[in-house]
Design a protein around this motif. Structure first.
Motif, mmCIF file in Angstrom:
data_model
loop_
_atom_site.group_PDB
_atom_site.id
_atom_site.type_symbol
_atom_site.label_atom_id
_atom_site.label_comp_id
_atom_site.label_asym_id
_atom_site.label_seq_id
_atom_site.Cartn_x
_atom_site.Cartn_y
_atom_site.Cartn_z
ATOM 1 N N HIS A 13 0.836 -1.198 0.000
ATOM 2 C CA HIS A 13 0.000 0.000 0.000
ATOM 3 C C HIS A 13 0.875 1.254 0.000
ATOM 4 C CE1 HIS A 13 -3.258 2.776 0.835
ATOM 5 N NE2 HIS A 13 -2.532 3.241 1.835
ATOM 6 N N VAL A 14 1.882 1.286 0.847
ATOM 7 C CA VAL A 14 2.785 2.433 0.915
ATOM 8 C C VAL A 14 3.493 2.603 -0.431
ATOM 9 C CG1 VAL A 14 4.774 3.440 2.097
ATOM 10 C CG2 VAL A 14 3.100 2.112 3.398
ATOM 11 N N TYR A 15 3.955 1.512 -0.995
ATOM 12 C CA TYR A 15 4.608 1.545 -2.303
ATOM 13 C C TYR A 15 3.656 2.100 -3.360
ATOM 14 C CZ TYR A 15 7.075 -0.066 -6.466
ATOM 15 O OH TYR A 15 7.708 -0.120 -7.677
ATOM 16 N N ASP A 16 2.410 1.645 -3.353
ATOM 17 C CA ASP A 16 1.422 2.116 -4.331
ATOM 18 C C ASP A 16 1.120 3.601 -4.159
ATOM 19 O OD1 ASP A 16 1.233 -0.342 -5.556
ATOM 20 O OD2 ASP A 16 -0.579 -0.940 -4.465
ATOM 21 N N VAL A 17 1.087 4.085 -2.942
ATOM 22 C CA VAL A 17 0.847 5.510 -2.709
ATOM 23 C C VAL A 17 2.006 6.326 -3.276
ATOM 24 C CG1 VAL A 17 0.677 7.293 -0.919
ATOM 25 C CG2 VAL A 17 -0.681 5.202 -0.735
ATOM 26 N N TYR A 22 -2.067 9.647 -3.689
ATOM 27 C CA TYR A 22 -3.252 9.370 -2.859
ATOM 28 C C TYR A 22 -3.769 10.706 -2.355
ATOM 29 C CZ TYR A 22 -6.213 7.208 0.696
ATOM 30 O OH TYR A 22 -7.282 6.810 1.449
ATOM 31 N N GLY A 23 -5.044 10.954 -2.529
ATOM 32 C CA GLY A 23 -5.612 12.233 -2.095
ATOM 33 C C GLY A 23 -4.915 13.375 -2.813
ATOM 34 N N ALA A 24 -4.392 14.312 -2.047
ATOM 35 C CA ALA A 24 -3.716 15.479 -2.628
ATOM 36 C C ALA A 24 -2.274 15.174 -3.049
ATOM 37 C CB ALA A 24 -3.722 16.632 -1.630
ATOM 38 N N MET A 25 -1.752 14.031 -2.639
ATOM 39 C CA MET A 25 -0.379 13.670 -2.999
ATOM 40 C C MET A 25 -0.347 13.141 -4.422
ATOM 41 S SD MET A 25 2.072 10.883 -1.186
ATOM 42 C CE MET A 25 3.321 10.074 -2.155
ATOM 43 N N TYR A 26 0.535 13.691 -5.228
ATOM 44 C CA TYR A 26 0.631 13.219 -6.600
ATOM 45 C C TYR A 26 1.621 12.063 -6.704
ATOM 46 C CZ TYR A 26 4.638 16.416 -6.649
ATOM 47 O OH TYR A 26 5.796 17.070 -6.362
ATOM 48 N N SER A 27 1.640 11.435 -7.846
ATOM 49 C CA SER A 27 2.504 10.287 -8.102
ATOM 50 C C SER A 27 3.977 10.698 -8.129
ATOM 51 C CB SER A 27 2.136 9.667 -9.448
ATOM 52 O OG SER A 27 3.116 8.727 -9.834
ATOM 53 N N TYR A 28 4.805 9.859 -7.550
ATOM 54 C CA TYR A 28 6.253 10.045 -7.616
ATOM 55 C C TYR A 28 6.899 9.002 -8.530
ATOM 56 C CZ TYR A 28 6.419 13.623 -4.042
ATOM 57 O OH TYR A 28 6.263 14.799 -3.358
ATOM 58 N N VAL A 32 10.915 8.764 -8.647
ATOM 59 C CA VAL A 32 11.567 7.826 -7.727
ATOM 60 C C VAL A 32 11.549 6.436 -8.360
ATOM 61 C CG1 VAL A 32 11.524 6.843 -5.402
ATOM 62 C CG2 VAL A 32 10.785 9.205 -5.749
ATOM 63 N N ARG A 33 12.732 5.868 -8.532
ATOM 64 C CA ARG A 33 12.824 4.529 -9.133
ATOM 65 C C ARG A 33 12.183 3.482 -8.221
ATOM 66 N NH1 ARG A 33 19.171 4.544 -10.109
ATOM 67 N NH2 ARG A 33 18.877 4.090 -7.934
ATOM 68 N N PRO A 34 11.676 2.395 -8.807
ATOM 69 C CA PRO A 34 11.031 1.348 -7.992
ATOM 70 C C PRO A 34 11.901 0.849 -6.832
ATOM 71 C CG PRO A 34 10.548 0.973 -10.285
ATOM 72 C CD PRO A 34 11.545 2.113 -10.239
ATOM 73 N N ARG A 37 11.720 3.309 -4.135
ATOM 74 C CA ARG A 37 10.414 3.308 -3.471
ATOM 75 C C ARG A 37 10.392 2.259 -2.370
ATOM 76 N NH1 ARG A 37 6.900 3.009 -8.851
ATOM 77 N NH2 ARG A 37 8.480 4.150 -9.987
ATOM 78 N N TRP A 38 10.943 1.071 -2.684
ATOM 79 C CA TRP A 38 10.998 0.019 -1.660
ATOM 80 C C TRP A 38 11.919 0.426 -0.519
ATOM 81 C CZ3 TRP A 38 7.206 -2.948 -1.187
ATOM 82 C CH2 TRP A 38 6.522 -3.475 -2.278
ATOM 83 N N ALA A 39 12.984 1.148 -0.821
ATOM 84 C CA ALA A 39 13.876 1.634 0.237
ATOM 85 C C ALA A 39 13.147 2.630 1.139
ATOM 86 C CB ALA A 39 15.121 2.277 -0.371
ATOM 87 N N ILE A 40 12.298 3.460 0.563
ATOM 88 C CA ILE A 40 11.501 4.402 1.346
ATOM 89 C C ILE A 40 10.537 3.650 2.250
ATOM 90 C CG2 ILE A 40 9.714 6.180 1.209
ATOM 91 C CD1 ILE A 40 11.155 7.111 -1.417
ATOM 92 N N VAL A 41 9.911 2.601 1.720
ATOM 93 C CA VAL A 41 9.001 1.781 2.526
ATOM 94 C C VAL A 41 9.771 1.174 3.708
ATOM 95 C CG1 VAL A 41 7.554 -0.287 2.555
ATOM 96 C CG2 VAL A 41 7.436 1.281 0.603
#
Length: 72
Positions: A13-17, A22-28, A32-34, A37-41
């Motif tokens: 879910h966090v990765y998908d956001v 989600y909501g006011a947050m736009y796509s990164y 941000v490379r895949p 994204r997993w490192a951020i999660v």
């Protein structure tokens, strides 16, 4: 991110956001490379754990070392 609801969401879910927004947050996705994204999660989960860890979560040897350091 420390609310029980957000701590309970799956990593995907966090990765998908991050990927789709989600909501006011736009796509990164374009920024941000895949792999990152997993490192951020993983980083988010580490922060969540650091604020909600229990002494019993530590391995026995680490618990003993910590207890020895806190004795007067």
């Amino acid at each position: 991110f420390h609310e029980p609801r957000l701590r309970a969401v799956p990593d995907t879910h966090v990765y998908d956001v991050i990927s789709h927004g989600y909501g006011a947050m736009y796509s990164y996705a374009a920024r941000v490379r895949p792999r990152d994204r997993w490192a951020i999660v993983a980083y988010l989960r580490a922060l969540q754990l650091s604020q909600h860890a229990q002494l019993t979560d530590l391995p026995a040897d680490e618990r003993a070392r910590l207890m020895a350091e806190t004795k007067p």
